[in-house]
Scaffold this motif. Structure first.
Motif, PDB file in Angstrom:
ATOM      1  N   GLY A  34      38.200  83.814  38.772  1.00 26.83           N
ATOM      2  CA  GLY A  34      39.347  82.920  38.803  1.00 26.83           C
ATOM      3  C   GLY A  34      39.598  82.322  40.168  1.00 26.83           C
ATOM      4  O   GLY A  34      40.694  81.892  40.472  1.00 26.83           O
ATOM      5  N   ARG A  68      46.394  89.176  38.202  1.00 29.14           N
ATOM      6  CA  ARG A  68      46.111  88.334  37.039  1.00 29.14           C
ATOM      7  C   ARG A  68      45.874  89.279  35.869  1.00 29.14           C
ATOM      8  O   ARG A  68      45.629  90.468  36.052  1.00 29.14           O
ATOM      9  CB  ARG A  68      44.940  87.384  37.269  1.00 29.14           C
ATOM     10  N   SER A  76      44.686  84.920  33.012  1.00 31.15           N
ATOM     11  CA  SER A  76      45.714  84.060  33.609  1.00 31.15           C
ATOM     12  C   SER A  76      45.219  83.599  34.981  1.00 31.15           C
ATOM     13  O   SER A  76      44.189  84.063  35.474  1.00 31.15           O
ATOM     14  CB  SER A  76      47.017  84.848  33.775  1.00 31.15           C
ATOM     15  N   SER A  77      45.996  82.739  35.610  1.00 29.88           N
ATOM     16  CA  SER A  77      45.750  82.380  37.014  1.00 29.88           C
ATOM     17  C   SER A  77      46.236  83.531  37.883  1.00 29.88           C
ATOM     18  O   SER A  77      47.035  84.360  37.448  1.00 29.88           O
ATOM     19  CB  SER A  77      46.535  81.120  37.382  1.00 29.88           C
ATOM     20  N   TRP A  78      45.784  83.569  39.136  1.00 34.20           N
ATOM     21  CA  TRP A  78      46.274  84.566  40.082  1.00 34.20           C
ATOM     22  C   TRP A  78      47.718  84.247  40.431  1.00 34.20           C
ATOM     23  O   TRP A  78      48.075  83.091  40.664  1.00 34.20           O
ATOM     24  CB  TRP A  78      45.416  84.579  41.346  1.00 34.20           C
TER      25      TRP A  78
END
Length: 144
Positions: A34, A68, A76-78
């Motif tokens: 990510g 995340r 998910s995004s960080w």
């Protein structure tokens, strides 16, 4: 001759400033999934949630804690969890430990993270229940 010495001193001083680096610049930086960048020596802490999903924690290049997680298998995004200090000023200075505890309510569980900050304090953060969302503020735990 004095002008030559002054020029040499000036060049040396400028060169010294150019090679000095801040701690963040001096640390080895790694890349996580990510596109997360983190301080290599602290690693990525992987955590299997009791509901079958996954979660990861790391110390970012800003020395804050980042996380995340997966939802139905998608990451998910960080997201930053901030500096590990009740006042938000101290940097992360260790790898991150994760524990889960039973809330004695079916389907609910509490997640805790712990680490040492740059003030030498052992700090933690708690998510009271995955379904409730949100993490409590950084605190000084009485455990672990």
């Amino acid at each position: 001759m004095k002008r030559i010495k002054a020029a040499v001193v000036a060049v040396t001083a400028i060169a010294g400033v150019a090679v000095s680096v801040t701690p963040a610049q001096a640390a080895d930086i790694c890349t996580a999934g990510g596109k997360g960048k983190y301080i290599c020596k602290y690693g990525v802490t992987k955590h299997d949630l009791p509901n079958g999903e996954d979660e990861q924690f790391l110390v970012g290049t800003d020395y804050a804690v980042w996380t995340r997680w997966t939802t139905n298998g998608s990451w998910s995004s960080w997201t930053s969890m901030g500096k590990p200090d009740p006042l938000g000023k101290a940097d992360a200075a260790s790898s991150i430990k994760v524990t889960d505890s039973d809330t004695h309510t079916p389907g609910q569980f509490r997640t805790n993270i712990y680490l040492t900050n740059s003030n030498g304090a052992f700090v933690g953060k708690t998510r009271p229940d995955l379904r409730a969302g949100g993490w409590w503020q950084w605190d000084y735990p009485n455990c672990c």
